[in-house]
Enzyme design. Structure first.
Site, PDB file in Angstrom:
ATOM      1  N   SER A 135      17.876  13.109 -46.338  1.00  0.00           N
ATOM      2  CA  SER A 135      17.180  13.617 -45.177  1.00  0.00           C
ATOM      3  C   SER A 135      16.240  12.512 -44.717  1.00  0.00           C
ATOM      4  O   SER A 135      15.365  12.087 -45.473  1.00  0.00           O
ATOM      5  CB  SER A 135      16.384  14.870 -45.591  1.00  0.00           C
ATOM      6  OG  SER A 135      15.576  15.303 -44.529  1.00  0.00           O
ATOM      7  N   LYS A 161      21.161  13.144 -42.832  1.00  0.00           N
ATOM      8  CA  LYS A 161      20.547  14.169 -41.979  1.00  0.00           C
ATOM      9  C   LYS A 161      19.344  13.553 -41.278  1.00  0.00           C
ATOM     10  O   LYS A 161      18.501  12.928 -41.911  1.00  0.00           O
ATOM     11  CB  LYS A 161      20.137  15.352 -42.857  1.00  0.00           C
ATOM     12  CG  LYS A 161      19.125  16.308 -42.288  1.00  0.00           C
ATOM     13  CD  LYS A 161      19.007  17.532 -43.188  1.00  0.00           C
ATOM     14  CE  LYS A 161      17.563  17.930 -43.413  1.00  0.00           C
ATOM     15  NZ  LYS A 161      17.439  19.064 -44.357  1.00  0.00           N
ATOM     16  N   LYS A 163      16.007  14.142 -39.114  1.00  0.00           N
ATOM     17  CA  LYS A 163      15.025  15.104 -38.630  1.00  0.00           C
ATOM     18  C   LYS A 163      14.858  14.869 -37.136  1.00  0.00           C
ATOM     19  O   LYS A 163      14.806  13.706 -36.685  1.00  0.00           O
ATOM     20  CB  LYS A 163      13.688  14.882 -39.348  1.00  0.00           C
ATOM     21  CG  LYS A 163      13.727  15.301 -40.803  1.00  0.00           C
ATOM     22  CD  LYS A 163      13.767  16.809 -40.931  1.00  0.00           C
ATOM     23  CE  LYS A 163      13.558  17.259 -42.364  1.00  0.00           C
ATOM     24  NZ  LYS A 163      13.644  18.736 -42.466  1.00  0.00           N
ATOM     25  N   ASP A 188      18.204  18.211 -38.311  1.00  0.00           N
ATOM     26  CA  ASP A 188      17.365  19.339 -38.736  1.00  0.00           C
ATOM     27  C   ASP A 188      16.123  19.380 -37.862  1.00  0.00           C
ATOM     28  O   ASP A 188      15.311  18.448 -37.862  1.00  0.00           O
ATOM     29  CB  ASP A 188      16.979  19.160 -40.217  1.00  0.00           C
ATOM     30  CG  ASP A 188      16.179  20.341 -40.761  1.00  0.00           C
ATOM     31  OD1 ASP A 188      15.929  21.309 -40.006  1.00  0.00           O
ATOM     32  OD2 ASP A 188      15.806  20.291 -41.955  1.00  0.00           O
ATOM     33  N   GLU A 213      20.667  22.059 -38.069  1.00  0.00           N
ATOM     34  CA  GLU A 213      19.897  22.916 -38.975  1.00  0.00           C
ATOM     35  C   GLU A 213      18.681  23.505 -38.275  1.00  0.00           C
ATOM     36  O   GLU A 213      17.897  22.774 -37.656  1.00  0.00           O
ATOM     37  CB  GLU A 213      19.485  22.075 -40.197  1.00  0.00           C
ATOM     38  CG  GLU A 213      18.862  22.866 -41.328  1.00  0.00           C
ATOM     39  CD  GLU A 213      18.560  21.978 -42.549  1.00  0.00           C
ATOM     40  OE1 GLU A 213      19.165  20.887 -42.671  1.00  0.00           O
ATOM     41  OE2 GLU A 213      17.709  22.371 -43.358  1.00  0.00           O
ATOM     42  N   ASP A 238      18.078  27.458 -42.474  1.00  0.00           N
ATOM     43  CA  ASP A 238      17.235  27.113 -43.624  1.00  0.00           C
ATOM     44  C   ASP A 238      16.098  28.148 -43.657  1.00  0.00           C
ATOM     45  O   ASP A 238      16.202  29.179 -44.347  1.00  0.00           O
ATOM     46  CB  ASP A 238      16.728  25.663 -43.444  1.00  0.00           C
ATOM     47  CG  ASP A 238      15.737  25.193 -44.493  1.00  0.00           C
ATOM     48  OD1 ASP A 238      15.325  26.004 -45.339  1.00  0.00           O
ATOM     49  OD2 ASP A 238      15.343  24.003 -44.479  1.00  0.00           O
ATOM     50  N   LYS A 262      17.464  26.937 -50.731  1.00  0.00           N
ATOM     51  CA  LYS A 262      16.355  26.270 -51.413  1.00  0.00           C
ATOM     52  C   LYS A 262      15.790  27.242 -52.432  1.00  0.00           C
ATOM     53  O   LYS A 262      15.447  28.376 -52.077  1.00  0.00           O
ATOM     54  CB  LYS A 262      15.252  25.886 -50.420  1.00  0.00           C
ATOM     55  CG  LYS A 262      15.624  24.721 -49.514  1.00  0.00           C
ATOM     56  CD  LYS A 262      14.513  24.395 -48.552  1.00  0.00           C
ATOM     57  CE  LYS A 262      14.878  23.182 -47.706  1.00  0.00           C
ATOM     58  NZ  LYS A 262      13.972  23.045 -46.539  1.00  0.00           N
ATOM     59  N   GLY A 290      16.098  20.326 -50.028  1.00  0.00           N
ATOM     60  CA  GLY A 290      15.006  19.728 -50.802  1.00  0.00           C
ATOM     61  C   GLY A 290      13.672  19.978 -50.137  1.00  0.00           C
ATOM     62  O   GLY A 290      13.602  20.281 -48.941  1.00  0.00           O
TER      63      GLY A 290
HETATM   64  O1  OSB Z   1      13.693  21.426 -43.751  1.00  0.00           O
HETATM   65  O2  OSB Z   1      14.846  20.506 -45.273  1.00  0.00           O
HETATM   66  C1  OSB Z   1      13.755  20.689 -44.725  1.00  0.00           C
HETATM   67  C2  OSB Z   1      11.120  18.469 -46.437  1.00  0.00           C
HETATM   68  C3  OSB Z   1      10.011  19.260 -46.321  1.00  0.00           C
HETATM   69  C4  OSB Z   1      10.103  20.468 -45.659  1.00  0.00           C
HETATM   70  C5  OSB Z   1      11.327  20.880 -45.129  1.00  0.00           C
HETATM   71  C6  OSB Z   1      12.457  20.117 -45.272  1.00  0.00           C
HETATM   72  C7  OSB Z   1      12.342  18.864 -45.907  1.00  0.00           C
HETATM   73  C8  OSB Z   1      13.446  17.925 -46.050  1.00  0.00           C
HETATM   74  C9  OSB Z   1      13.333  16.967 -47.207  1.00  0.00           C
HETATM   75  O3  OSB Z   1      14.355  17.823 -45.263  1.00  0.00           O
HETATM   76  C10 OSB Z   1      14.508  16.982 -48.081  1.00  0.00           C
HETATM   77  C11 OSB Z   1      14.241  16.261 -49.384  1.00  0.00           C
HETATM   78  O4  OSB Z   1      13.434  16.752 -50.224  1.00  0.00           O
HETATM   79  O5  OSB Z   1      14.873  15.250 -49.593  1.00  0.00           O
HETATM   80 MG    MG Z   2      15.601  22.206 -43.200  1.00  0.00          MG
END
Ligand code: OSB
Ligand code: MG
Length: 373
Positions: A135, A161, A163, A188, A213, A238, A262, A290
């Protein structure tokens, strides 16, 4: 098992690089660790709540109070203490799923150790290796993001992925797709878009994304379903999915065609497995998300990802992407094929570096079973 004591610690860890999402930036993690002691062994759990209640309603602070004042006393007073019993034991407390997961997951870890089997086996997992994606947080420029993609692709990660948020999407996708037309790419939004953005979101179809996402509200199914009708690209939920019932509603309404599971968000291994089974029966693939976990949380994510329906690469990546020094030994590493080899040692399969944990600890509270009953 009969619990002797529960130790709650808050540790402070600096990320190697700041991580930015549509809802904010994180540099320092305040992570709660739960250690449950019984039969001369220690099970460990990590609370994935953020420093602020931005991803969901919980924060490090609310989880601290809830574990200390509500959940740990319920668990210590319970007749039968096991991971599978936790959802029932914690039922009087509404919500606070990340706080609940920290305790429940520690019990699963402990149980696997008592049985002398790897945690993933206790969960019903079947994989020897798991597929990894990354991510990539929101960067200051498109150029910087391309460098990050380059790095991740060369390290073998099987899915990238990105953001995104309004103003940080199409231009970025164009640049990435121009250079890598064929990689598995997803985005995402962490619920950064609104219905007025629907036409814009439908234009994402041109980038052949594996999924989009959580584009809309964190508590929504209905409007995601309206949006999915107009999209060829699968929506992945999510934030909206808190439990098995949510996953059933989302599937029934066609609000999404993929689900991110998660452990913290759904309240622990029991509910995560229930969602896994429900989605598998309905042909909806899942992957493990994550929350910028330390190695401890990562070890639990790896165990969960061995279940059969985790058929897409997760956001479970190498320790070194986040930490200079991880609190587990060995640290999590990813092969050039973008895979993590699942440990076969009893329990979580990674040692907790208790000396390092002590050094990182900023507050600590021990609850002895005898003192509470
Ligand atoms: O939406 O997946 C998410 C990190 C913090 C809060 C939300 C998200 C995330 C990530 C990080 O996308 C994923 C990771 O821990 O590698
Ligand atoms: Mg997410």
């Amino acid at each position: 098992m009969k619990i002797d004591s529960i130790v709650l610690r808050e540790i402070s860890m600096s990320l190697v690089h700041p991580f930015a999402t549509s809802f904010g930036e994180t540099r320092e993690r305040r992570i709660l660790l739960v250690e449950v002691r019984a039969e001369g062994l220690s099970g460990w759990g990590e609370c994935t709540a953020g420093e602020h209640p931005y991803f969901n309603e919980e924060s490090t602070e609310t989880a601290w109070v809830t574990i200390l004042q509500e959940l740990a006393p319920l668990l210590i007073a319970a007749e039968e203490q096991s991971g599978g019993k936790c959802p029932n034991i914690f039922r009087p407390v509404r919500g606070h799923r990340m706080a609940k997961a920290a305790l429940e997951n520690a019990l699963w870890d402990l149980e696997a150790q008592i049985k002398g089997i790897p945690l993933y086996e206790l969960l019903g997992g079947i994989r020897e290796t798991i597929a990894c994606g990354v991510s990539l947080g929101i960067q200051s420029t498109v150029e910087k993001t391309l460098e990050k993609v380059e790095q991740a692709v060369s390290q073998g990660y099987q899915r990238i992925k990105l953001k995104c948020k309004p103003g940080w999407d199409v231009k970025l996708f164009e640049a990435v797709r121009k250079r890598w037309p064929d990689i598995r790419l997803s985005c995402d939004a962490n619920s950064a878009y609104r219905l007025r953005d629907s036409d814009h979101l439908v234009s994402f179809d041109q980038f052949n994304l594996l999924m989009i996402e959580q584009p809309l509200w964190a508590d929504d199914f209905y409007f995601h379903s309206m949006l999915q009708q107009r999209l060829d690209t699968p929506i992945c939920l999510d934030e909206s999915i808190r439990n098995r019932r949510d996953s059933l509603a989302a599937i029934e309404m066609d609000s999404c065609r993929i689900i991110n599971i998660k452990l913290g968000r759904v309240g622990g291994f029991s509910e995560a497995i229930a969602i896994h089974n429900a989605t598998q029966e309905r042909g909806i693939p899942v992957w493990c998300g994550g929350m910028l976990e330390s190695g401890l949380g990562r070890s639990h994510n790896i165990a969960l990802s061995t279940l059969e329906n985790f058929s897409l690469p997760g956001d479970v990546s190498a320790s070194s992407r986040y930490w200079k020094e991880d609190i587990i030994e060995p640290e999590v590493t990813v092969s050039p094929q973008g895979e993590i080899k699942v440990s076969r040692s009893p329990g979580r399969g990674y040692e907790v570096r208790t000396d390092l944990v002590e050094r990182l600890t900023v507050r600590k509270e021990e609850m002895k079973a005898l003192a509470l009953v």
